[in-house]
Design a protein around this motif. Sequence first.
Motif, PDB file in Angstrom:
ATOM      1  N   GLN A 872       5.752   5.607 -17.177  1.00 43.92           N
ATOM      2  CA  GLN A 872       4.505   5.872 -16.033  1.00 43.92           C
ATOM      3  C   GLN A 872       3.166   4.623 -16.492  1.00 43.92           C
ATOM      4  OE1 GLN A 872       3.731   9.192 -18.138  1.00 43.92           O
ATOM      5  NE2 GLN A 872       1.508   9.514 -17.874  1.00 43.92           N
ATOM      6  N   GLU A 873       4.035   3.912 -16.815  1.00 39.93           N
ATOM      7  CA  GLU A 873       2.243   2.728 -17.278  1.00 39.93           C
ATOM      8  C   GLU A 873       2.492   1.839 -15.973  1.00 39.93           C
ATOM      9  OE1 GLU A 873       5.268   1.183 -19.899  1.00 39.93           O
ATOM     10  OE2 GLU A 873       4.538   3.562 -19.389  1.00 39.93           O
ATOM     11  N   TYR A 874       3.406   2.341 -14.986  1.00 38.25           N
ATOM     12  CA  TYR A 874       3.171   1.153 -13.818  1.00 38.25           C
ATOM     13  C   TYR A 874       3.268   2.355 -12.679  1.00 38.25           C
ATOM     14  CZ  TYR A 874       4.761  -1.824 -17.357  1.00 38.25           C
ATOM     15  OH  TYR A 874       5.574  -2.409 -18.671  1.00 38.25           O
ATOM     16  N   TYR A 875       2.938   3.239 -12.962  1.00 38.50           N
ATOM     17  CA  TYR A 875       2.610   4.188 -11.721  1.00 38.50           C
ATOM     18  C   TYR A 875       1.404   3.961 -10.263  1.00 38.50           C
ATOM     19  CZ  TYR A 875       5.601   7.690 -13.467  1.00 38.50           C
ATOM     20  OH  TYR A 875       6.915   8.534 -13.353  1.00 38.50           O
ATOM     21  N   ASN A 876       0.225   3.379 -11.238  1.00 39.02           N
ATOM     22  CA  ASN A 876      -0.785   2.795 -10.107  1.00 39.02           C
ATOM     23  C   ASN A 876      -0.262   1.435 -10.145  1.00 39.02           C
ATOM     24  OD1 ASN A 876      -2.611   5.177 -10.302  1.00 39.02           O
ATOM     25  ND2 ASN A 876      -2.740   4.744 -12.696  1.00 39.02           N
ATOM     26  N   SER A 877       0.196   0.421 -10.935  1.00 37.48           N
ATOM     27  CA  SER A 877      -0.473  -0.786  -9.556  1.00 37.48           C
ATOM     28  C   SER A 877       1.084  -1.331  -9.396  1.00 37.48           C
ATOM     29  CB  SER A 877       0.460  -1.676 -11.719  1.00 37.48           C
ATOM     30  OG  SER A 877       1.312  -1.039 -11.929  1.00 37.48           O
ATOM     31  N   LEU A 878       2.302  -0.458  -9.208  1.00 39.01           N
ATOM     32  CA  LEU A 878       3.766  -0.368  -8.318  1.00 39.01           C
ATOM     33  C   LEU A 878       3.974   0.807  -7.872  1.00 39.01           C
ATOM     34  CD1 LEU A 878       5.480  -2.440  -7.719  1.00 39.01           C
ATOM     35  CD2 LEU A 878       6.991  -0.953  -9.677  1.00 39.01           C
ATOM     36  N   LEU A 879       4.294   1.532  -8.321  1.00 37.84           N
ATOM     37  CA  LEU A 879       4.168   3.139  -7.163  1.00 37.84           C
ATOM     38  C   LEU A 879       3.817   3.575  -6.088  1.00 37.84           C
ATOM     39  CD1 LEU A 879       6.974   4.887  -9.646  1.00 37.84           C
ATOM     40  CD2 LEU A 879       7.230   3.106  -7.497  1.00 37.84           C
ATOM     41  N   GLY A 884       2.880   5.425  -0.482  1.00 34.34           N
ATOM     42  CA  GLY A 884       1.764   5.220   0.148  1.00 34.34           C
ATOM     43  C   GLY A 884       1.753   4.890   0.838  1.00 34.34           C
ATOM     44  N   PRO A 885       2.108   3.535   1.526  1.00 40.08           N
ATOM     45  CA  PRO A 885       2.251   2.722   2.788  1.00 40.08           C
ATOM     46  C   PRO A 885       3.685   3.479   3.587  1.00 40.08           C
ATOM     47  CG  PRO A 885       1.382   1.869   1.688  1.00 40.08           C
ATOM     48  CD  PRO A 885       1.565   2.595   0.979  1.00 40.08           C
ATOM     49  N   LEU A 886       4.395   3.917   2.803  1.00 44.54           N
ATOM     50  CA  LEU A 886       6.307   4.572   3.112  1.00 44.54           C
ATOM     51  C   LEU A 886       6.014   5.361   3.744  1.00 44.54           C
ATOM     52  CD1 LEU A 886       9.070   3.046   3.215  1.00 44.54           C
ATOM     53  CD2 LEU A 886       9.310   4.829   0.943  1.00 44.54           C
ATOM     54  N   PHE A 887       5.086   6.310   3.138  1.00 44.56           N
ATOM     55  CA  PHE A 887       4.978   7.833   3.239  1.00 44.56           C
ATOM     56  C   PHE A 887       4.456   7.914   4.807  1.00 44.56           C
ATOM     57  CE2 PHE A 887       6.650   8.741  -0.912  1.00 44.56           C
ATOM     58  CZ  PHE A 887       7.731   8.964  -0.556  1.00 44.56           C
ATOM     59  N   ALA A 888       3.652   6.706   4.817  1.00 48.31           N
ATOM     60  CA  ALA A 888       2.251   6.609   5.823  1.00 48.31           C
ATOM     61  C   ALA A 888       3.242   6.468   7.465  1.00 48.31           C
ATOM     62  CB  ALA A 888       1.106   6.043   5.480  1.00 48.31           C
TER      63      ALA A 888
END
Length: 1170
Positions: A872-879, A884-888
């Motif tokens: 969970q701690e890497y959600y903001n930095s990695l996922l 975001g760009p992938l789904f867009a």
Amino acid sequence: MAEQVAAMCEQLIKAVNVIMDAETSQMFRLEALKFCEEFKETNSLCVPCGIQLADKAQPAVVRHFGLQILEHVIKFRWNNMQQQEKVHLKECAMQLLSNGTHPILEEESHIKDVLSRIIVEMIKREWPQHWPDMLKEMEALTSQGEAQTELVMLILLRLAEDVITFQTLPTQRRRDIQHTLTQNMESIFSFMMAILHINVEDYRKLVSEARAHCRVAVATLNTLAGYIDWVSLVYITTGNCHLLEMLCLLLSEPELQLEAAECLLIAISRKGKLEDRKPFMLLFDDVAIHYILSAAQGVEVVERRYIFLKRLCQVLCALGNQLCSLVGSDVEVDIPANLSKYMEAILAFTTHSSQFLKSSTVPTWGTLFRHETLSKDAVIVDMAIKYLRTSMTNLVKTGFPSRDDNPSCEYSRVDFDSDEDFNSFFTSFRAQQGEVVRSASRIVPLEAFQIAAEWLQYQIASPIDVGDTACRSKTAEGLCTALSPSVIQWEAVTFFVECVVTQIFKSLEEKVTGLLQAVLNYDTKDPLILSCVLANISALFPFVTHRPHFLPQVIYKLFKAITYEVGQDNKAPWTKSVKNVRRHACFSIIKICRDYPRLILPCFDMFYNQVKKLYLSNITLTHMEKCSLIEALVLISNQFNDFAKQQAFLDELMGSVVAEWTSDKMRHVLWDPATFLSFVGADEVVSEQSTDADTTAHNRVRLSFCLFAMLGVVKRARWPADPEDAKAGGFVVGYTAAGAPIYRNSCTAQFLALLPNLLALIRTQNSLFMPENMARLSETFSKAHEVMDAEKNVVLGLPHHLLDNYDSPLYRTQLERMQGFFTALYDNCFQVLGNAGPSLQQDFYTIERLAEEITGSAFVSLDHQLVLSCPQEYYNSLLCPLLGPLFAYMQLNAKWQVINQRTSINGEDEEEVVCQESQVTQEMLEEQLVRLLTREVMDLLTVSCISRKVPESAANKEEIEVPSASPAQSTEELTELGKCLMKDENIYMSLLTLSFTSLSWKDTANCQRTATMVCWTLLQQVAGRNLLPEAVTWFYTSVLRGLQVHGQHEGCNSALTQLAMHVYENLRPRYMELRVVMTQIPNISVDALDQYDHRLIDPNAQKAGDKKRKDQFKKLIAGTVGKALCQQFRKEVHIRNLPSLFKKTKPDKDMLNSEAFSLSGLFSPEDSAL
């Protein structure tokens, strides 16, 4: 009037003859058809003309058309007819029933059918309110002769089908008719039973009209079948099961037995209260079983008799299911005294030559063997042994329709269209048998193993039988094919042993080890039989844990199989069977090392040395085989429980791979597309006979081997499962805030060294589709990036030919080799990345600039494992930067618009497209690929954002109706990653746009799942924010658009309606624009919408219940629901409701709010009544 009718009838007769004449031109036929249809729609002479044309003096086709006219009038004009016209038409129809037909054996069946339809259409509109004596009139008709009796039966049957089975009436009319039928069911059943009894008796007397009585009896049985399925069980079991007794007796009548068996099957298959089903146990009497067994004797392969035998088998199986339901339940039912006789009957069908009949009995055997009470009965225990012995025959794949080497072949020609069809069936049949064999082995484990051991020992001792000329190998003398008798026997015994051994207990160790020794000693050069031997070794391997001295022999046997060759020229391609043996051996080694690593650990050095010898020898090993051995070694090394030792071993194992992968030369190849294409030979023109491609082929093997080895290590290397062992071995590097240990993996160093070039290779492969790189492909490999034929077949759902010759060499063209290389390389790159997450954990997710690196290389694909395993701690930095760009980026909507444009093509353009078969196939392939990509993307979105922890009650109802998720529940359905993604406006708008847009794509499975699980769960998270009115309007119209596309599908309709209701009810109070959208729905009632809005917005308004509210909303948006293509041009049939049979109960008066009975009034002294 009469002259007009006669003249019109003459024209209609001519038109009908023109339509039915085979030599009529298409133009004249269409004109005649148009004339007839216009007459039915508009002419006022329909009834008199129809009656005149239906006269029995006319030819059958003319009569049929006349009756069709009358049916059309009743279906589409009845509501506008005067009462006297209706009465006249009804009397004419009854007159036709009475004397408007030929004798029963002469009359055409389609005339009877349409005549019965006419009467049923009138019944559906007028009975019982306006035609109370209908049943009496039908009963009176039966006294006029066999023809009328048969017609009455057809009428009663069609009425039951329309009202109960197909439910083609409005709800109130259906309730009225069903209620009246139920009220009169006792007399209806008595009437049908009496008709059946009389006609069967007359038929048996062999009077002159025997055939006529037989025809009536058949019609009566068919009608009974239409009622037995739904009437109360009381009518079926009344009179000590008189109906069932009569049906059993009719099983001995060749002309009636099939219909009797159908009725019996429907009756015995009924569900319901156990108390009501208890009388079915009477069928276990000796007499009933005797009749069933007697009827099954001497059935030849004639279609009608064979169908009867199938029904009889199903009757016995249904009886067994009733037995299992009743015995051991709260209803006191004893085990039948003659259970053995019943079991012998089931066994007789299980040993029948027909494979279909055998398969029909399998579920019943399984139910009996799993039954808590019956499985302990001595009869069932004895039968378990007999069943296991029978399985020795039934598991053998015999009965191919194209052959004549077994009695079952003749039956297979009736049941199956081709050998492929039979093979597909038998694969499923064998799997079902496996479950039953396992169940039987639990009941009699000792006997089961004894049978398996005897069979396997017999097979080991038997000489190999390659079969006749058609079964022999074409590549090597004396080798078998998949159809050789020995191979078929070995496959069967192997499957049997695998099923039985899983149920064996320790008490059989001595016997098992003796059998294992026999299998290890068995030597064969035939690849198909060797594959079966390897499967037997795997099945018996668990017993090696008690006899470790067998381990070296097993390993030797498996290593020998890895290098198996038939002795053919090394330059010749291997056959499919040889490749399968080698793969089987590799898989067996991996499986043993995965499941029993501690057992293998003492032999690690021997194992490792054997692998080294293979690598250094001249024996040809494919890169997949080499990597399988690496995987096995890594699995064993996990038992070192020592970080430093395992890391040193992996450094040694992967040293050459790391050195080659990180070399300057390889870096130059992997980072530059032009150099890469040259390195793998994709820019060279190569002929099929050329030897110049050896160098580039070797380069491709080197690349593939490096990736396979990388994948094997990353996938298999793990820290000890026991936290204490992990800590002692140096695998724990710290603890999380919650106190959970943070592990490190011994392969981290190698992976981090390999990662930069891995990402470069992914980036290079993605750039190969750019025009300048496509232009670099040579003429030989210009289609290297196209989908391979085998994958096309998988995507299109085309069957794989399982019976292809295993002994034919696998020649592949240069193009096919290159396609396979590109596909495997691309797939393995992402497999490595996907497995790195769960394997390396924080060592992977803390790599500097990992998000940018992956975005810059692997942007077009993302493995679910990478997302699921991320802490969970890497959600903001990695996922978030990744997802975001992938789904867009996903331009799926544009792809679906192209597909929609294709399906809307009409006229000549469509005909031209259809003519090009290859183009049609390509378009189907592209559409299916878009569909698969859509599901992958939506699966990733769902996995990322939606928690599976839905309430149990909702989960159980999911397939039936959409779970009504309240806002309180939906918050819990969003994952932590989902909450993180929904904090960013750009990301959440991408997610919402993708989800709501996908509702109108032509993929029902995606629509239902997204509407049920995703859309509202995401939208409600931002519903409280200041969304633009245009956005809210777009979300709502997207749901309505989905209803227009998918509304004809019940599951999608329910899910989308629920979603639309959620959006409207939660956002309508703040957004007036939603009402504007609603007013644009076709045929919406504005008054009903005003009432709905009033209850929704006014806090003081009386709120309706959930179900009523949903029904009201469903009516409001009904105009948006799209129709299936088959329904779009269908003329609607309107049946008016008649005065209700059910009196509406008056609501109880509210005593407290009544002025006359207020509290003060009740106790007032002026009230003399008190």
